[in-house]
Design a protein around this motif. Sequence first.
Motif, short mmCIF file in Angstrom:
data_model
loop_
_atom_site.label_atom_id
_atom_site.label_comp_id
_atom_site.label_asym_id
_atom_site.label_seq_id
_atom_site.Cartn_x
_atom_site.Cartn_y
_atom_site.Cartn_z
N MET A 1 0.82 -1.19 0.00
CA MET A 1 0.00 0.00 0.00
C MET A 1 0.87 1.27 0.00
SD MET A 1 -3.22 1.00 2.44
CE MET A 1 -4.38 -0.19 1.82
N PRO A 2 1.92 1.33 0.83
CA PRO A 2 2.77 2.53 0.79
C PRO A 2 3.42 2.74 -0.57
CG PRO A 2 3.23 1.25 2.77
CD PRO A 2 2.33 0.42 1.90
N SER A 3 3.75 1.65 -1.28
CA SER A 3 4.39 1.82 -2.58
C SER A 3 3.43 2.43 -3.60
CB SER A 3 4.95 0.49 -3.09
OG SER A 3 3.93 -0.46 -3.21
N LEU A 4 2.15 2.04 -3.57
CA LEU A 4 1.17 2.65 -4.47
C LEU A 4 1.01 4.13 -4.17
CD1 LEU A 4 -1.74 0.05 -4.75
CD2 LEU A 4 -0.22 0.82 -6.56
N LEU A 5 0.97 4.46 -2.92
CA LEU A 5 0.84 5.85 -2.51
C LEU A 5 2.06 6.66 -2.95
CD1 LEU A 5 -0.97 7.86 -1.08
CD2 LEU A 5 0.11 7.21 1.07
N ALA A 6 3.25 6.06 -2.81
CA ALA A 6 4.48 6.75 -3.22
C ALA A 6 4.51 6.97 -4.73
CB ALA A 6 5.70 5.95 -2.77
N VAL A 7 4.10 5.96 -5.50
CA VAL A 7 4.08 6.10 -6.95
C VAL A 7 3.07 7.17 -7.36
CG1 VAL A 7 3.53 4.93 -9.14
CG2 VAL A 7 4.91 3.76 -7.42
N PHE A 8 1.89 7.14 -6.73
CA PHE A 8 0.89 8.15 -7.04
C PHE A 8 1.40 9.55 -6.71
CE2 PHE A 8 -2.64 10.90 -5.76
CZ PHE A 8 -3.26 11.00 -6.99
N ALA A 9 2.05 9.71 -5.57
CA ALA A 9 2.60 11.02 -5.19
C ALA A 9 3.64 11.48 -6.21
CB ALA A 9 3.20 10.95 -3.79
N LEU A 10 4.52 10.57 -6.65
CA LEU A 10 5.54 10.91 -7.64
C LEU A 10 4.89 11.35 -8.96
CD1 LEU A 10 8.49 10.95 -8.72
CD2 LEU A 10 8.12 8.55 -9.37
N LEU A 11 3.93 10.56 -9.44
CA LEU A 11 3.26 10.90 -10.69
C LEU A 11 2.55 12.24 -10.60
CD1 LEU A 11 1.70 7.44 -11.68
CD2 LEU A 11 3.83 8.45 -12.50
N THR A 12 1.84 12.45 -9.50
CA THR A 12 1.10 13.70 -9.32
C THR A 12 2.05 14.89 -9.28
OG1 THR A 12 -0.62 12.49 -8.13
CG2 THR A 12 -0.59 14.88 -7.85
N TRP A 13 3.14 14.75 -8.56
CA TRP A 13 4.13 15.82 -8.49
C TRP A 13 4.70 16.13 -9.88
CZ3 TRP A 13 9.65 14.56 -8.62
CH2 TRP A 13 10.46 15.72 -8.59
N GLN A 14 5.05 15.08 -10.64
CA GLN A 14 5.62 15.29 -11.97
C GLN A 14 4.62 15.96 -12.92
OE1 GLN A 14 8.89 14.39 -13.56
NE2 GLN A 14 9.14 14.99 -11.42
N VAL A 15 3.36 15.56 -12.83
CA VAL A 15 2.34 16.17 -13.70
C VAL A 15 2.09 17.61 -13.27
CG1 VAL A 15 -0.10 16.10 -14.35
CG2 VAL A 15 1.24 13.99 -14.35
N ALA A 16 1.93 17.85 -11.97
CA ALA A 16 1.62 19.19 -11.47
C ALA A 16 2.78 20.16 -11.67
CB ALA A 16 1.25 19.12 -9.99
N ALA A 17 4.02 19.67 -11.52
CA ALA A 17 5.19 20.55 -11.61
C ALA A 17 5.81 20.59 -13.00
CB ALA A 17 6.24 20.07 -10.60
N ASP A 18 5.13 19.99 -13.99
CA ASP A 18 5.65 19.95 -15.35
C ASP A 18 7.04 19.33 -15.38
OD1 ASP A 18 5.42 20.22 -18.06
OD2 ASP A 18 5.91 22.35 -18.11
N GLY A 19 7.19 18.20 -14.67
CA GLY A 19 8.48 17.53 -14.56
C GLY A 19 8.85 16.71 -15.79
N ARG A 20 10.00 16.05 -15.69
CA ARG A 20 10.51 15.26 -16.82
C ARG A 20 9.56 14.13 -17.22
NH1 ARG A 20 17.01 14.65 -15.98
NH2 ARG A 20 17.44 16.87 -15.99
N LEU A 21 8.95 13.49 -16.21
CA LEU A 21 8.01 12.41 -16.54
C LEU A 21 6.82 12.93 -17.34
CD1 LEU A 21 7.74 10.10 -13.39
CD2 LEU A 21 8.77 9.58 -15.60
N ARG A 22 6.39 14.13 -17.04
CA ARG A 22 5.27 14.70 -17.80
C ARG A 22 5.66 14.92 -19.25
NH1 ARG A 22 1.30 19.80 -16.43
NH2 ARG A 22 0.50 20.05 -18.54
N GLY A 23 6.85 15.43 -19.47
CA GLY A 23 7.32 15.62 -20.84
C GLY A 23 7.40 14.31 -21.60
#
Length: 196
Positions: A1-23
């Motif tokens: 469960m913590p790993s899913l939450l961590a992945v979701f937090a990473l994805l959300t941060w990358q999308v919201a902050a226009d990060g490398r993953l978003r590009g």
Amino acid sequence: MPSLLAVFALLTWQVAADGRLRGLDERIGRSVVGHGPARLTEFLADLGNMQVALPVLGCAIAYALLRGARREPLYAASAMAVVPAVIVPLKDWIARPGPLTEVTGYYPSGHAATAAVAYGAAALLLAPRTGPAGRSKWSWMMPVAAVLLTVATGIGLVLRGYHWPLDVLGSWCLSGLLLLALSRPGRSSRRLQPPK
């Protein structure tokens, strides 16, 4: 469960902050939009519509109730009710434009979350629970069907250009958290029993 939450937090941060993953996500999304037979990809995307997914879950809830379960159907319905309560505010907060439009509100995908929670919860309710160990040799079929339907929905959403890949992945992480909470062992000491 913590790993899913961590992945979701990473994805959300990358999308919201226009990060490398978003590009990277947007490059991949643009390169695959329109691929595949249009009718098939539209059908797959439609598997995440409430008009398709909710009746499947409703039938599974009715079946579980007929078999004597009380808590599990309530938990399944509650998990489905949480989906829009969580997804809609996130869409408004992130305000991500879609692949083929400047309109915002695409992260995370509501259709992907609807499919994952509805089919996943239905699988948990319908998986056979008979036999000496509490499960039959066929119990694997329902979760596999749920995963296939969920993945097919995500593929359809991306190929049709309705969502970016990270929109779908983010929804799957959230849905996984809901389904893990639903499937926690010890929720109910009663096993589903055949009707008498």
